[in-house]
Design an enzyme around this catalytic site. Structure first.
Site, mmCIF file in Angstrom:
data_model
loop_
_atom_site.group_PDB
_atom_site.id
_atom_site.type_symbol
_atom_site.label_atom_id
_atom_site.label_comp_id
_atom_site.label_asym_id
_atom_site.label_seq_id
_atom_site.Cartn_x
_atom_site.Cartn_y
_atom_site.Cartn_z
ATOM 1 N N TYR A 132 0.814 -1.213 0.000
ATOM 2 C CA TYR A 132 0.000 0.000 0.000
ATOM 3 C C TYR A 132 0.853 1.270 0.000
ATOM 4 C CZ TYR A 132 -3.736 3.261 1.264
ATOM 5 O OH TYR A 132 -4.632 4.312 1.278
ATOM 6 N N LYS A 136 1.555 4.078 -3.090
ATOM 7 C CA LYS A 136 1.303 5.509 -2.923
ATOM 8 C C LYS A 136 2.559 6.325 -3.237
ATOM 9 C CE LYS A 136 -2.983 5.258 -1.568
ATOM 10 N NZ LYS A 136 -4.078 5.688 -2.467
#
Length: 241
Positions: A132, A136
């Site tokens: 994750y 990003k």
């Protein structure tokens, strides 16, 4: 007045941002483009300047994103691995779709100074071992390399007040912890309504117009620099009248 495009207006923060954009006199036109758009019943009455369009992110050329000549592109689009179904699909939606959409929204006119404001996540790091936060971080750099005149990235803490169809256990547990921590630090959490106001203000002011109290910093790397606003800065900006 300026024009604004929002990608991801049906998400937890995006729905608040859309309302902020529609109620503000700063914007003459607001575009809501996405895989799905806000149902008419959920839109505020002041929606006369809103232009909605369902987009196939696998065929962005047909979407005509650059035809709107948007002054500011706001990106609150994202997903989670459980929602996406696999790590591969997560990265496709969370990074590939986002970067490609920003690229498609950039005009070919060198005289048109466009700004892009991206909602990232706390801990974003292109070298992270976690899917994750790595995604990003890579998305931040991908957007910064597109050549917008101004690129602003938000890395908020835990989002409070997020109304999600999928209740995330980990986020709920973390929310209790950060709720306690927020009494001692401003780096822990932020309400989505405050975050949305901060994002819109950043889009209006631009990097050069941000108040010193926001504490914005230069981040990224060679050929991919951007202005970074953390949770504390988002709180300051979102609570400033």
């Amino acid at each position: 007045m300026s024009t604004a495009l929002i990608l991801g207006a049906t998400g937890a923060t995006g729905r608040h941002l859309l309302r902020e954009l529609l109620s503000s006199t700063e914007w003459s036109k607001v575009g809501e483009y996405g895989r799905r758009v806000t149902p008419e019943a959920d839109l505020p009455q002041n929606r006369g300047k809103l232009e909605q369009k369902t987009v196939d992110f696998e065929n962005l050329e047909a979407a005509g994103l650059k035809d709107g000549r948007w002054d500011v592109v706001f990106v609150t689009l994202g997903t989670t691995r459980p929602q996406a179904g696999s790590a591969e699909m997560f990265e496709k939606i969370d990074r590939e779709y986002v970067v490609n959409a920003c690229k498609a929204a950039k005009t070919d006119d060198p005289e048109h100074q466009q700004r892009v404001v991206y909602l990232s996540s706390s801990g974003a790091n292109p070298s992270s071992s976690f899917l994750y936060t790595r995604s990003k971080g890579l998305t931040e750099l991908g957007i910064a390399r597109l050549g917008y005149a101004d690129t602003i990235v938000f890395r908020p803490g835990i989002l409070k007040g997020a109304q999600r169809a999928d209740k995330r256990l980990a986020e709920t547990i973390t929310g209790y912890v950060t709720g306690a921590l927020s009494h001692f630090t401003s780096n822990a959490e932020i309400h989505v309504s405050v975050l949305a106001k901060a994002i819109m203000k950043a889009g209006t002011l631009g990097s050069s117009g941000l108040p010193p109290a926001v504490g914005a910093t230069k981040a990224g790397q060679e050929d991919a620099w951007f202005t970074l606003i953390g949770n504390k800065g988002a709180l300051v900006l979102g609570q400033t009248e």
